[in-house]
Design an enzyme around this catalytic site. Structure first.
Site, mmCIF file in Angstrom:
data_model
loop_
_atom_site.group_PDB
_atom_site.id
_atom_site.type_symbol
_atom_site.label_atom_id
_atom_site.label_comp_id
_atom_site.label_asym_id
_atom_site.label_seq_id
_atom_site.Cartn_x
_atom_site.Cartn_y
_atom_site.Cartn_z
ATOM 1 N N TYR A 22 52.357 39.678 76.753
ATOM 2 C CA TYR A 22 53.598 40.444 76.869
ATOM 3 C C TYR A 22 53.431 41.523 77.943
ATOM 4 O O TYR A 22 52.363 42.123 78.069
ATOM 5 C CB TYR A 22 53.928 41.053 75.512
ATOM 6 C CG TYR A 22 55.037 42.058 75.510
ATOM 7 C CD1 TYR A 22 56.277 41.768 76.081
ATOM 8 C CD2 TYR A 22 54.868 43.313 74.925
ATOM 9 C CE1 TYR A 22 57.304 42.698 76.083
ATOM 10 C CE2 TYR A 22 55.885 44.252 74.911
ATOM 11 C CZ TYR A 22 57.103 43.939 75.493
ATOM 12 O OH TYR A 22 58.107 44.861 75.482
ATOM 13 N N ARG B 262 53.003 60.448 57.258
ATOM 14 C CA ARG B 262 52.186 59.952 58.372
ATOM 15 C C ARG B 262 50.881 59.345 57.868
ATOM 16 O O ARG B 262 50.263 58.511 58.533
ATOM 17 C CB ARG B 262 51.902 61.094 59.365
ATOM 18 C CG ARG B 262 51.044 60.683 60.561
ATOM 19 C CD ARG B 262 51.224 61.627 61.738
ATOM 20 N NE ARG B 262 51.136 63.010 61.345
ATOM 21 C CZ ARG B 262 49.981 63.681 61.176
ATOM 22 N NH1 ARG B 262 48.819 63.070 61.355
ATOM 23 N NH2 ARG B 262 49.992 64.949 60.832
ATOM 24 N N ASP C 58 47.590 38.370 68.624
ATOM 25 C CA ASP C 58 48.993 38.708 68.390
ATOM 26 C C ASP C 58 49.689 37.460 67.845
ATOM 27 O O ASP C 58 49.802 36.448 68.529
ATOM 28 C CB ASP C 58 49.632 39.154 69.708
ATOM 29 C CG ASP C 58 51.051 39.675 69.525
ATOM 30 O OD1 ASP C 58 51.745 39.197 68.608
ATOM 31 O OD2 ASP C 58 51.481 40.543 70.306
ATOM 32 N N LYS D 228 60.514 41.542 65.371
ATOM 33 C CA LYS D 228 60.981 40.186 65.625
ATOM 34 C C LYS D 228 61.268 39.443 64.316
ATOM 35 O O LYS D 228 62.105 39.857 63.539
ATOM 36 C CB LYS D 228 59.952 39.464 66.492
ATOM 37 C CG LYS D 228 59.470 40.254 67.711
ATOM 38 C CD LYS D 228 60.595 40.719 68.619
ATOM 39 C CE LYS D 228 60.126 41.236 69.967
ATOM 40 N NZ LYS D 228 59.357 42.486 69.933
#
Length: 393
Positions: A110, A57, A182, A207
Site C-alpha cells: 500500500y 488510551r 497485512d 475495510k
C-alpha cells in the site's frame, strides 16, 4: 467445556461477555477515564499489580471486546485495536525495529506503507530493502546480519500477487526474524497467517471488518509477549488508539462479515471471469482465476479469492482515466470492503508515493485499475463495466 466455534459463529459471539444489564448488544463505554475506589487501587493498577481500567488510551471495555474477538478469529493470543490501518502497521514495525536495524519488505505494498518504510523509518536510522516476495532466494539474499523483520501483504495491494505464507514463515524462522503480514484483503475468515507460522498479523479494520465505510481503524494480532510492547509501549506513548465508538461500530459490522464476504467473493469471481474474456482488457489480476499465481494456494492458504480485482486496460493513461470518469454504478474512491462497488487508479491515487521507476518495479502500470467489488447484483456491476468498456475506442 467451550465448544469450538466456526468462524461464522465467532464473528457474532467470540469475545462477548454478558453485561450487568443483560443487553443483547454490548454497551458502548464512551468514557475517557475510569474511577478508582481509592488511591491505593489507582496505584495498584498503574503498577500492574491489579487488573482494571485506567484511561481509554490504555484500555476500554468496548475496545477490549473487539480485541478479544479479533484474536479469536486470527488464532492469536492477543490483539490491539488502533486508530487506523497505518497505526497498526506503524505499531507492529516500531515495536520490533530500532536505530541500526534492517527491514526486508515486499516491493509492492500500500502506498502509505511504502512511504512509511521509504521516508519515515529512515529518520530513525532503520534501513529498508524491498524485494519480490514471490522469489524466496531474493528474500534470503536481502537478509543482513542486522535484519530484524520481514513484512508483506498477501494478496498485495494493488495487483493482488499472492505470497506463500509457509515459505515466508520458514525464512523468518531460519534467520530468527519477526514476520509481519497485512491480511486486510483476506480477513481472518479467508486466511489466517498465524496458522502458517506468521508472528504478527495486521488489518485495516476500515475495510471488510467494519464493512460500512464509516470508520477508520486498525488491528494488530500477535502473541502476549509482542502485545506487551505494541500496546503498553508503542501505542501508549504514540497514542494511536481507537475510539470506543469506532470499536463499537466494528463490533456491529463484524456480525455480518461472513455473509458479506460470501457475496463479495461470489460477485468478484463472476466479474473477474467476465473481464478476463473481454477484448479491451489486457490482463486481470484475481486469485480466483487459473491464470493467477495465487490460484494454486486456494484451499490451502486462502479459503476463497476475496472481493478485490485489479485489471489492465488495453488503453492509454488518458483513456484509462476517462473510463473511470464515465463508469456508472461504481464510486471513484480508494477504500475497499464497502457495500458499494469502488474503482480507483493506483498509479495516481493509492500508490502515488512511488516514483515512476519504483512503480515499474512493483508492477503498477498507468493502465492498472483496482476495483473493490460491492454487494450489488453481479449482473448490474458487469453491465456497468460492459457499457464503460464499449466506450473505449
Amino acid at each position: 467445556m467451550q465448544q469450538k466455534w466456526q468462524p461464522a459463529t465467532q464473528v457474532i459471539h467470540a469475545g462477548h461477555e454478558r453485561n450487568e444489564a443483560g443487553a443483547l448488544v454490548s454497551p458502548l463505554c464512551q468514557s475517557a477515564t475510569f474511577v478508582f475506589d481509592n488511591a491505593e487501587q489507582g496505584g495498584a493498577r498503574f503498577a500492574g499489580a491489579e487488573p482494571g481500567y485506567i484511561y481509554t488510551r490504555l484500555g476500554n471495555p468496548t475496545t477490549a471486546e473487539l480485541e478479544r474477538k479479533l484474536a479469536a478469529l486470527e488464532g492469536s493470543e492477543a490483539a490491539a485495536a488502533t486508530a487506523s490501518g497505518m497505526a497498526a502497521v506503524s505499531a507492529a514495525l516500531l515495536a520490533n525495529l530500532s536505530h541500526g536495524d534492517h527491514l526486508v519488505a515486499s516491493n509492492a505494498v500500500y502506498g502509505c506503507t511504502f512511504s512509511l518504510m521509504s521516508s519515515q523509518l529512515a529518520k530513525f536510522g532503520i534501513e529498508v530493502t524491498l524485494v519480490n516476495f514471490s522469489d524466496s532466494a531474493a528474500i534470503e539474499y536481502a537478509i543482513k546480519p542486522n535484519t530484524k523483520v520481514i513484512f508483506c501483504e498477501t494478496p498485495v495491494n494493488p495487483h493482488l500477487d499472492v505470497y506463500d505464507l509457509d515459505m515466508i514463515a520458514a525464512i523468518a524462522n531460519k534467520y530468527s526474524l519477526i514476520s509481519v503480514v497485512d491480511n486486510t484483503f483476506m480477513t481472518p475468515l479467508l486466511q489466517q497467517p498465524i496458522k502458517h507460522g506468521i508472528d504478527i498479523v495486521i488489518h485495516s479494520a476500515t475495510k471488510y471488518l467494519n464493512g460500512h465505510g464509516d470508520v477508520i481503524a486498525g488491528i494488530v494480532c500477535a502473541s502476549n509477549q509482542q502485545m506487551e510492547v505494541i500496546k503498553y509501549e508503542v501505542l501508549k506513548d504514540v497514542g494511536a488508539v481507537i475510539s470506543p465508538h469506532d470499536a463499537w461500530l466494528i463490533l456491529r459490522g463484524l456480525k455480518t462479515l461472513d455473509v458479506r464476504l460470501e457475496r463479495h467473493c461470489d460477485n468478484a469471481q463472476k466479474i473477474a471471469e467476465y473481464l478476463e474474456q473481454h477484448s479491451k482488457v489486457s490482463k486481470v489480476y484475481y486469485p480466483g482465476l487459473k491464470s493467477h499465481n495465487g490460484f494454486k494456494l486456494l484451499g490451502s492458504q486462502m479459503r476463497r479469492a476475496g472481493g478485490v480485482i485489479a485489471f489492465e486496460l488495453d488503453a492509454t493513461l488518458e483513456e484509462s482515466i476517462n473510463f473511470i470518469n464515465q463508469l456508472s454504478l461504481f464510486s471513484i474512491a480508494v477504500s475497499l470492503g464497502d457495500a458499494e462497488s469502488l474503482i480507483q487508479h493506483p498509479a495516481s491515487m493509492t500508490h502515488s508515493p512511488y516514483s515512476d521507476e519504483e512503480r515499474t518495479q512493483a508492477g503498477i502500470s498507468d493502465s492498472l485499475l483496482r476495483i473493490s467489488v460491492g454487494l450489488e447484483s453481479a449482473e448490474d456491476i458487469i453491465q456497468a463495466l460492459n457499457l464503460g468498456l464499449d466506450r473505449l475506442t
